[in-house]
Design a protein around this motif. Structure first.
Motif, short mmCIF file in Angstrom:
data_model
loop_
_atom_site.label_atom_id
_atom_site.label_comp_id
_atom_site.label_asym_id
_atom_site.label_seq_id
_atom_site.Cartn_x
_atom_site.Cartn_y
_atom_site.Cartn_z
N ASP A 58 0.85 -1.19 0.00
CA ASP A 58 0.00 0.00 0.00
C ASP A 58 0.89 1.24 0.00
O ASP A 58 2.11 1.14 -0.20
N THR A 59 0.29 2.38 0.23
CA THR A 59 1.03 3.63 0.32
C THR A 59 0.60 4.39 1.57
O THR A 59 -0.48 4.13 2.12
N LEU A 60 1.42 5.31 2.00
CA LEU A 60 1.04 6.24 3.07
C LEU A 60 1.82 7.52 2.89
O LEU A 60 2.84 7.56 2.21
N VAL A 61 1.32 8.58 3.51
CA VAL A 61 1.98 9.88 3.45
C VAL A 61 2.60 10.16 4.81
O VAL A 61 1.90 10.15 5.83
N LEU A 62 3.91 10.39 4.85
CA LEU A 62 4.59 10.71 6.09
C LEU A 62 4.31 12.18 6.42
O LEU A 62 4.59 13.06 5.61
N PRO A 63 3.78 12.47 7.60
CA PRO A 63 3.41 13.86 7.94
C PRO A 63 4.58 14.83 7.92
O PRO A 63 4.39 16.02 7.64
N GLN A 64 5.79 14.35 8.21
CA GLN A 64 6.96 15.21 8.21
C GLN A 64 7.83 15.03 6.96
O GLN A 64 8.96 15.52 6.91
N GLY A 65 7.31 14.30 5.98
CA GLY A 65 8.06 14.07 4.75
C GLY A 65 9.20 13.09 4.94
O GLY A 65 9.43 12.58 6.04
N THR A 66 9.93 12.82 3.87
CA THR A 66 11.05 11.88 3.92
C THR A 66 12.40 12.58 4.02
O THR A 66 13.40 11.93 4.33
N GLY A 67 12.41 13.87 3.74
CA GLY A 67 13.68 14.57 3.74
C GLY A 67 14.46 14.37 2.44
O GLY A 67 15.58 14.85 2.30
N LYS A 151 1.77 16.02 -6.00
CA LYS A 151 1.99 16.78 -4.77
C LYS A 151 2.08 15.87 -3.55
O LYS A 151 2.88 16.12 -2.63
N GLU A 152 1.30 14.79 -3.52
CA GLU A 152 1.39 13.84 -2.41
C GLU A 152 2.76 13.17 -2.38
O GLU A 152 3.37 13.02 -1.31
N ILE A 153 3.22 12.76 -3.53
CA ILE A 153 4.53 12.09 -3.61
C ILE A 153 5.65 13.04 -3.22
O ILE A 153 6.55 12.70 -2.45
#
Length: 230
Positions: A58-67, A151-153
């Motif tokens: 699946d996928t998820l969005v990290l609230p603080q991004g990946t950096g 934008k999500e990615i």
């Protein structure tokens, strides 16, 4: 084993199971390479991905991004080309983009395609598939909603999947992140793994959790933390 790694390893109690915040503080301390190391979490799950009812992807969005700066290419045509460009795609094309990839160019992290371009993208399966770059409607990379997807990615959306051994590895940030930001991403990932438990998984689901930096030692995290999210 390098002297740097030995020094980092000496800071970790090998038999200790740490609480999340303590583990993330320690993983930052042991990330001593000359570059900004990626912090990753690994789950050992009690599943058999070889069975249809125990697969995990699946996928998820990290609230603080990946950096990380994520390079996105988009297969589109017509008005969707402009939409993709304005949304921040690094490269947009059709047959020309496919030919470029066939010639060996793979300088991107994610490929997105509109459904009407899959006839073009399909022939790239042998190239993109083994590298995990093939657009897939199940993870939102085959879509007409290009602005949202891009934008999500760019903001920190990541794909995860269990390997043949039932292990899942996900990045949760960089060593330069504050501990609170790493913890926010870590909690989001734990919540997602618990939520996505396959219907066929029986018995103990989360066996162990480990966090580590790119060049640092693994640090065990109390799996009860994630189990308590149920």
């Amino acid at each position: 084993m390098s002297k740097r790694y030995e020094d980092s390893l000496a800071k970790v109690e090998r038999d200790k199971v740490y609480q999340p915040e303590e583990a993330l503080d320690l993983v930052k301390e042991t990330a001593t390479a000359s570059f900004d190391e990626t912090i990753e979490v690994a789950f050992k799950l009690g599943i058999d991905p070889g069975k249809n009812d125990q697969q995990l992807r699946d996928t998820l969005v990290l609230p603080q991004g990946t950096g990380q700066e994520v390079k996105v290419v988009v297969f589109a045509q017509g008005e969707k080309v402009k939409e993709a460009q304005e949304a921040g795609a690094d490269e947009v094309g059709g047959e020309d983009l496919a030919e470029k990839i066939e010639e060996g160019w793979l300088d991107f992290d994610v490929a997105i395609a509109t459904p009407d371009m899959m006839s073009v993208v399909g022939k790239l399966g042998p190239i993109l598939g083994p590298k995990g770059l093939m657009p897939n409607p199940k993870v939102g990379t085959v879509t007409f909603e290009l602005e949202r997807a891009i934008k999500e990615i760019k903001a920190g959306k990541i794909e995860y999947r269990a390997d043949d051994g039932g292990n899942v590895h996900l990045p949760i940030g960089k060593a330069s992140f504050e501990v609170d930001d790493l913890l926010d991403n870590f909690e989001t990932v734990c919540d997602e793994i618990v939520r996505a438990r396959p219907s066929g998984a029986k018995g103990r689901y989360i066996i162990n959790i480990t966090v580590s930096s790119t060049m640092g030692p693994g640090i065990k995290v109390d799996p009860q933390f994630a189990r308590n999210m149920v």
